[in-house]
Design an enzyme around this catalytic site. Sequence first.
Site, PDB file in Angstrom:
ATOM      1  CD1 TRP A   1      32.033  10.277   4.790  1.00 53.49           C
ATOM      2  CD2 TRP A   1      33.700  11.009   5.904  1.00 53.49           C
ATOM      3  NE1 TRP A   1      31.661  10.893   6.022  1.00 53.49           N
ATOM      4  CE2 TRP A   1      32.588  11.505   6.510  1.00 53.49           C
ATOM      5  CE3 TRP A   1      34.906  11.407   6.624  1.00 53.49           C
ATOM      6  CZ2 TRP A   1      32.664  12.165   7.804  1.00 53.49           C
ATOM      7  CZ3 TRP A   1      35.136  12.050   7.685  1.00 53.49           C
ATOM      8  CH2 TRP A   1      33.834  12.379   8.136  1.00 53.49           C
ATOM      9  CG  HIS A   2      38.504  12.704   5.060  1.00 50.95           C
ATOM     10  ND1 HIS A   2      38.516  11.421   5.358  1.00 50.95           N
ATOM     11  CD2 HIS A   2      38.792  13.393   6.444  1.00 50.95           C
ATOM     12  CE1 HIS A   2      38.658  11.047   6.833  1.00 50.95           C
ATOM     13  NE2 HIS A   2      38.864  12.447   7.496  1.00 50.95           N
ATOM     14  N   GLY A   3      37.135  13.598   0.900  1.00 48.44           N
ATOM     15  CA  GLY A   3      37.119  14.588  -0.429  1.00 48.44           C
ATOM     16  C   GLY A   3      36.947  13.641  -1.529  1.00 48.44           C
TER      17      GLY A   3
END
Length: 335
Positions: free
Chosen positions: A183-185
């Site tokens: 989700w962060h990258g």
Amino acid sequence: MLYIMLFPKMIAGPIVRFHEIAEQLTDRAAFETVDHKLAGLFRFVLGLAKKVLIANVLGEQADHIFGMVLHGEPDHIFGTEPALVTAPLAWLGAVCYTFQIYFDFSGYSDMAIGLGRMIGFQFPENFNNPYISRSITEFWQRWHITLGRWMRDYLYIPLGGNRVSTGRLYANLWTVFILSGFWHGAAWNFIAWGAFHGLFLVLDRLFLLRLSKRLGPLSILPTFLITVVGWVLFRAESLTDALRYVQHMFTGPLFTDRPFPYYTTRFWLTLGLAAVFSFAAAIPRIERRELAILAHSQLRGREAVALGIASSILLVLSVMYIVGSNFNPFIYFRF
């Protein structure tokens, strides 16, 4: 529509869900007071100071050191190759980023909470001194609290939560944090970062929590070091770079024939203040006092004057830094 368009929560800050402020949208009396507006102003300025006076100063050096270790960028003192960078310097860069990301993220959260209070909304808290945690489990109870709740409610519980077999429980924990990394990258280093934290959450359940209880306050140090290594995975541009940097932290030379890079007194002072502000709450009395100040809703005369003076000083210092510096990354927005 008002909830969706509410400015303080749109870009950066706590993840605010509708039910948390639904009553505040219709009942405006409770938070439309001078005390709340002054407390909100102080909270906003405090977040701004965290961002520009601490996170930016340390982030600039973190970027420089990461570049030296990974790419051998020219340095006015070193002249430099990655091999000439010592392990202590690599650790310094990782610690700088560790403090940068905390004061950046928590600073933006403070600004969002402060803006909310100034216009009459009480947003949930998002950070609670995460670096005084005694385990990775506790760290995730203190770090980006609203994101942790979101992952719990929309990932962990639908997967079965802890009402499953032991093996399935560990799989659930690991799955949630691998997805959190993704989700962060969309890169392998973020997935590795999520798997790294998921692994230590599983190890906490197996034996680390019992060990941390025996160590007491001393368990803050190994938890912090684990977190520092994890942030290298998060900071690097690729998994290859992350592994190379971690390798340098543990196997790089302790000394070289070149001098340790000179950093300004301002840098060392900022690093010291970051450490003090990050770890002072390990003393319970200080943590209680800090939480009481941030949660104040009714101010006495002296408190109002003190908040007004502190806000003015921090605002002036922050504006001076913004005007005089061209290094102002918005790393929270990236994630």
